[in-house]
Write a protein that holds these residues in place. Structure first.
Motif, PDB file in Angstrom:
ATOM      1  N   GLY A 259       0.838  -1.185  -0.029  1.00 40.25           N
ATOM      2  CA  GLY A 259      -0.141   0.016  -0.044  1.00 40.25           C
ATOM      3  C   GLY A 259       0.824   1.268   0.076  1.00 40.25           C
ATOM      4  O   GLY A 259       0.399   2.262  -0.498  1.00 40.25           O
ATOM      5  N   ILE A 260       2.074   0.923   0.559  1.00 40.64           N
ATOM      6  CA  ILE A 260       2.871   2.190   0.516  1.00 40.64           C
ATOM      7  C   ILE A 260       3.636   2.227  -0.683  1.00 40.64           C
ATOM      8  O   ILE A 260       3.690   3.569  -1.365  1.00 40.64           O
ATOM      9  CB  ILE A 260       3.909   2.481   1.861  1.00 40.64           C
ATOM     10  N   LEU A 261       4.449   1.049  -1.187  1.00 32.98           N
ATOM     11  CA  LEU A 261       4.888   1.083  -2.182  1.00 32.98           C
ATOM     12  C   LEU A 261       4.462   1.578  -3.419  1.00 32.98           C
ATOM     13  O   LEU A 261       4.722   2.238  -4.458  1.00 32.98           O
ATOM     14  CB  LEU A 261       5.613  -0.477  -2.613  1.00 32.98           C
ATOM     15  N   SER A 262       2.894   1.523  -3.685  1.00 36.92           N
ATOM     16  CA  SER A 262       2.048   1.782  -4.824  1.00 36.92           C
ATOM     17  C   SER A 262       1.549   3.435  -4.617  1.00 36.92           C
ATOM     18  O   SER A 262       0.778   3.846  -5.358  1.00 36.92           O
ATOM     19  CB  SER A 262       1.104   0.853  -4.949  1.00 36.92           C
ATOM     20  N   SER A 263       2.084   4.017  -3.473  1.00 36.98           N
ATOM     21  CA  SER A 263       1.413   5.283  -3.262  1.00 36.98           C
ATOM     22  C   SER A 263       2.677   6.493  -3.233  1.00 36.98           C
ATOM     23  O   SER A 263       3.568   6.237  -2.500  1.00 36.98           O
ATOM     24  CB  SER A 263       0.883   5.421  -2.065  1.00 36.98           C
ATOM     25  N   LYS A 264       2.583   7.593  -4.208  1.00 42.96           N
ATOM     26  CA  LYS A 264       3.776   8.475  -3.913  1.00 42.96           C
ATOM     27  C   LYS A 264       3.525   9.191  -2.471  1.00 42.96           C
ATOM     28  O   LYS A 264       4.655   9.255  -1.864  1.00 42.96           O
ATOM     29  CB  LYS A 264       3.186   9.476  -5.053  1.00 42.96           C
ATOM     30  N   GLY A 265       2.396   9.643  -2.057  1.00 40.57           N
ATOM     31  CA  GLY A 265       2.316  10.308  -0.991  1.00 40.57           C
ATOM     32  C   GLY A 265       2.850   9.566   0.302  1.00 40.57           C
ATOM     33  O   GLY A 265       3.618  10.077   1.312  1.00 40.57           O
ATOM     34  N   GLU A 266       2.354   8.321   0.271  1.00 42.43           N
ATOM     35  CA  GLU A 266       2.889   7.436   1.460  1.00 42.43           C
ATOM     36  C   GLU A 266       4.169   6.874   1.262  1.00 42.43           C
ATOM     37  O   GLU A 266       4.650   6.817   2.735  1.00 42.43           O
ATOM     38  CB  GLU A 266       1.732   6.385   1.661  1.00 42.43           C
ATOM     39  N   SER A 267       4.825   6.707   0.421  1.00 39.69           N
ATOM     40  CA  SER A 267       6.108   6.368   0.348  1.00 39.69           C
ATOM     41  C   SER A 267       7.266   7.721   0.839  1.00 39.69           C
ATOM     42  O   SER A 267       8.031   7.466   1.617  1.00 39.69           O
ATOM     43  CB  SER A 267       6.708   6.312  -1.250  1.00 39.69           C
ATOM     44  N   ILE A 268       6.630   8.833   0.919  1.00 41.39           N
ATOM     45  CA  ILE A 268       7.300   9.765   1.523  1.00 41.39           C
ATOM     46  C   ILE A 268       7.195   9.765   3.094  1.00 41.39           C
ATOM     47  O   ILE A 268       7.870   9.919   3.898  1.00 41.39           O
ATOM     48  CB  ILE A 268       7.157  11.111   0.674  1.00 41.39           C
ATOM     49  N   TYR A 269       5.731   9.884   3.241  1.00 41.54           N
ATOM     50  CA  TYR A 269       5.070  10.214   4.754  1.00 41.54           C
ATOM     51  C   TYR A 269       5.700   8.982   5.554  1.00 41.54           C
ATOM     52  O   TYR A 269       5.954   9.290   6.702  1.00 41.54           O
ATOM     53  CB  TYR A 269       3.698  10.041   4.449  1.00 41.54           C
ATOM     54  N   SER A 270       5.508   7.801   5.152  1.00 40.33           N
ATOM     55  CA  SER A 270       5.852   6.668   5.949  1.00 40.33           C
ATOM     56  C   SER A 270       7.267   6.694   6.644  1.00 40.33           C
ATOM     57  O   SER A 270       7.459   6.125   7.842  1.00 40.33           O
ATOM     58  CB  SER A 270       5.536   5.414   5.226  1.00 40.33           C
ATOM     59  N   LEU A 271       8.186   7.003   5.997  1.00 39.46           N
ATOM     60  CA  LEU A 271       9.434   7.217   6.380  1.00 39.46           C
ATOM     61  C   LEU A 271       9.812   8.813   7.127  1.00 39.46           C
ATOM     62  O   LEU A 271      10.359   8.636   7.801  1.00 39.46           O
ATOM     63  CB  LEU A 271      10.426   6.885   5.199  1.00 39.46           C
ATOM     64  N   ASP A 272       9.199   9.641   6.359  1.00 40.09           N
ATOM     65  CA  ASP A 272       9.923  10.974   6.543  1.00 40.09           C
ATOM     66  C   ASP A 272       8.963  11.722   7.818  1.00 40.09           C
ATOM     67  O   ASP A 272       9.411  12.682   8.332  1.00 40.09           O
ATOM     68  CB  ASP A 272      10.010  12.026   5.432  1.00 40.09           C
ATOM     69  N   SER A 273       7.547  11.684   7.869  1.00 39.11           N
ATOM     70  CA  SER A 273       6.640  12.401   8.645  1.00 39.11           C
ATOM     71  C   SER A 273       6.780  11.941  10.123  1.00 39.11           C
ATOM     72  O   SER A 273       7.144  10.736  10.621  1.00 39.11           O
ATOM     73  CB  SER A 273       5.352  12.129   8.363  1.00 39.11           C
ATOM     74  N   ALA A 274       6.846  13.090  10.833  1.00 41.67           N
ATOM     75  CA  ALA A 274       7.057  12.991  12.311  1.00 41.67           C
ATOM     76  C   ALA A 274       5.618  12.459  12.837  1.00 41.67           C
ATOM     77  O   ALA A 274       5.637  12.428  14.137  1.00 41.67           O
ATOM     78  CB  ALA A 274       7.506  14.262  12.895  1.00 41.67           C
ATOM     79  N   ALA A 275       4.646  12.468  12.154  1.00 42.06           N
ATOM     80  CA  ALA A 275       3.220  12.339  12.533  1.00 42.06           C
ATOM     81  C   ALA A 275       2.964  10.987  13.305  1.00 42.06           C
ATOM     82  O   ALA A 275       2.327  10.779  14.253  1.00 42.06           O
ATOM     83  CB  ALA A 275       2.218  12.723  11.658  1.00 42.06           C
ATOM     84  N   PRO A 276       3.172   9.850  12.434  1.00 40.79           N
ATOM     85  CA  PRO A 276       2.655   8.477  12.773  1.00 40.79           C
ATOM     86  C   PRO A 276       3.613   7.913  13.896  1.00 40.79           C
ATOM     87  O   PRO A 276       4.994   8.238  14.008  1.00 40.79           O
ATOM     88  CB  PRO A 276       2.848   7.836  11.397  1.00 40.79           C
ATOM     89  N   ASN A 277       3.108   7.102  14.485  1.00 38.32           N
ATOM     90  CA  ASN A 277       3.970   6.266  15.470  1.00 38.32           C
ATOM     91  C   ASN A 277       4.496   5.031  14.770  1.00 38.32           C
ATOM     92  O   ASN A 277       4.093   4.433  13.538  1.00 38.32           O
ATOM     93  CB  ASN A 277       2.989   5.302  16.508  1.00 38.32           C
ATOM     94  N   ARG A 278       5.892   4.750  15.061  1.00 36.85           N
ATOM     95  CA  ARG A 278       6.585   3.615  14.504  1.00 36.85           C
ATOM     96  C   ARG A 278       6.993   2.457  15.634  1.00 36.85           C
ATOM     97  O   ARG A 278       7.509   3.055  16.678  1.00 36.85           O
ATOM     98  CB  ARG A 278       7.804   4.111  13.640  1.00 36.85           C
ATOM     99  N   PHE A 279       6.242   1.353  15.647  1.00 35.42           N
ATOM    100  CA  PHE A 279       6.514   0.341  16.565  1.00 35.42           C
ATOM    101  C   PHE A 279       7.195  -0.675  16.013  1.00 35.42           C
ATOM    102  O   PHE A 279       7.052  -1.109  14.908  1.00 35.42           O
ATOM    103  CB  PHE A 279       5.288  -0.284  17.096  1.00 35.42           C
ATOM    104  N   GLY A 280       8.063  -1.372  17.012  1.00 31.34           N
ATOM    105  CA  GLY A 280       8.578  -2.761  16.573  1.00 31.34           C
ATOM    106  C   GLY A 280       7.326  -3.726  16.398  1.00 31.34           C
ATOM    107  O   GLY A 280       6.351  -3.605  16.938  1.00 31.34           O
ATOM    108  N   PHE A 281       7.573  -4.650  15.562  1.00 31.22           N
ATOM    109  CA  PHE A 281       6.488  -5.829  15.316  1.00 31.22           C
ATOM    110  C   PHE A 281       6.376  -6.519  16.383  1.00 31.22           C
ATOM    111  O   PHE A 281       7.029  -6.761  17.449  1.00 31.22           O
ATOM    112  CB  PHE A 281       7.296  -6.803  14.125  1.00 31.22           C
ATOM    113  N   ASP A 282       4.892  -6.658  16.649  1.00 30.45           N
ATOM    114  CA  ASP A 282       4.405  -7.256  17.808  1.00 30.45           C
ATOM    115  C   ASP A 282       2.982  -7.872  17.512  1.00 30.45           C
ATOM    116  O   ASP A 282       1.934  -7.209  17.373  1.00 30.45           O
ATOM    117  CB  ASP A 282       4.281  -6.311  19.034  1.00 30.45           C
ATOM    118  N   LEU A 283       2.967  -9.338  17.237  1.00 35.93           N
ATOM    119  CA  LEU A 283       1.808  -9.870  16.540  1.00 35.93           C
ATOM    120  C   LEU A 283       0.442  -9.758  17.400  1.00 35.93           C
ATOM    121  O   LEU A 283      -0.429  -9.193  16.792  1.00 35.93           O
ATOM    122  CB  LEU A 283       2.103 -11.239  16.668  1.00 35.93           C
ATOM    123  N   GLU A 284       0.367  -9.829  18.561  1.00 40.22           N
ATOM    124  CA  GLU A 284      -0.790  -9.490  19.234  1.00 40.22           C
ATOM    125  C   GLU A 284      -1.093  -8.148  19.412  1.00 40.22           C
ATOM    126  O   GLU A 284      -2.488  -7.983  19.264  1.00 40.22           O
ATOM    127  CB  GLU A 284      -0.592  -9.827  20.918  1.00 40.22           C
TER     128      GLU A 284
END
Ligand code: HBI
Ligand code: FE
Length: 297
Positions: free
Chosen positions: A200-225
């Motif tokens: 979903g990120i790879l096919s979106s121009k906007g989210e390719s930038i936002y997902s890595l560069d933006s300070a807005a979202p949380n980024r968590f380590g992988f946790d299945l539950e």
């Protein structure tokens, strides 16, 4: 009926009452019918993402695109891609009209078939389209199917889906969150830093930038539950991303039987898409800038 028949399927009313419709949803790609405009839409989107993704996508994705021989010139023929896929991981693309019933979709994955929407978006939909189209399915999902570990993860996910459909609707919702936060919107650590592997990120121009560069979202380590309890966004950029260390880590997460996990979290609260909880493995806490509070799926 053959061994490709899903176990539970849609029903249709006929003069004999409700009868199951056994369908795999498979159609022909009909490559010769693509118009010049459609090839040009592919070219525009492909060039734009390929350039943007050079230092953003994980190396396995970039390698997959090249080995598959995807180029901007023409919409790829599924039959050509299938030769490479067969050699690399024994996956196969099948053309479909669009979203499939969940169990039909799981059944394809479990048999190492990936359903690809045959049609491409209109020229006025380059930046956003709500449903998956050929560009999302082909550029977003297919290159990583060339990676043996990711390819096995996808098959196991499908097998897990077939099993979850016997457990109940709650289990299916929890499992679909795993798909969302990994296959669709996953990030991965690489030697060169944080990289994208979610389609979903790879096919979106906007989210390719936002997902890595933006300070807005949380980024968590992988946790299945944690993932299985977390709601998500379907029509805005994600409020939270989950970061894997490797595809091996992802694959190993699908090896255990999920039934005790479904049972364990059955009566536990689910989390809003943007919340941070005590005990979360926080890589980066989001600023939440620009978020709307309503709209979690
Ligand atoms: N069908 N063609 C297609 N592609 C998908 O990604 C897809 C689907 N059907 C169901 C589905 N995804 C979701 O239920 C996922 O959560 C598994
Ligand atoms: Fe997708």
């Amino acid at each position: 009926m053959n061994d490709n028949t899903p176990r539970r399927v849609e029903h249709q009313q006929t003069d004999k009452g409700y009868v199951p419709v056994y369908t795999t949803g498979i159609v022909e790609q009909q490559w010769d019918n693509y118009t010049a405009t459609e090839h040009s839409t592919w070219a525009t989107l492909f060039k734009r993402q390929w350039e943007l993704l050079q230092d953003r996508a994980c190396p396995e994705f970039l390698e997959g695109v090249q080995t598959l021989g995807m180029t901007p010139d023409k919409i790829p023929r599924f039959a050509d891609l299938n030769k490479q896929l067969r050699e690399a991981t024994d996956w196969k693309l099948v053309a479909v009209e669009g979203l499939l019933p969940e169990l039909v979709f799981f059944d394809h994955l479990a048999k190492r078939r990936f359903p690809v929407t045959w049609w491409i978006r209109r020229p006025d939909q380059l930046d956003y389209i709500a449903e998956p189209d050929l560009f999302h399915d082909l550029l977003g999902h297919v290159p990583l199917l060339m990676n043996p570990v990711f390819a096995d993860y996808m098959q196991h996910y499908g097998l897990g889906g077939v099993k979850a459909s016997g457990v109940g609707d709650q289990a299916l919702i929890q499992l679909s969150r795993l798909y969302w936060y990994t296959v669709e919107f996953g990030l991965i650590r690489s030697k060169a830093g944080l990289r994208i592997y979610g389609s979903g990120i790879l096919s979106s121009k906007g989210e390719s930038i936002y997902s890595l560069d933006s300070a807005a979202p949380n980024r968590f380590g992988f946790d299945l539950e944690r993932i299985m309890r977390t709601r998500y966004r379907i029509d805005t950029f994600q409020k939270s991303y989950f970061v894997i260390d490797s595809f091996e880590q992802l694959f190993e997460s699908t090896v255990p039987d999920f039934r005790p996990i479904y049972a364990g979290i059955k009566d536990q609260p689910e989390f809003p898409a943007g919340d941070v909880q005590d005990g979360d493995n926080v890589i980066q806490r989001g600023s939440g800038e620009g978020w709307t509070s309503e709209g979690d799926f």
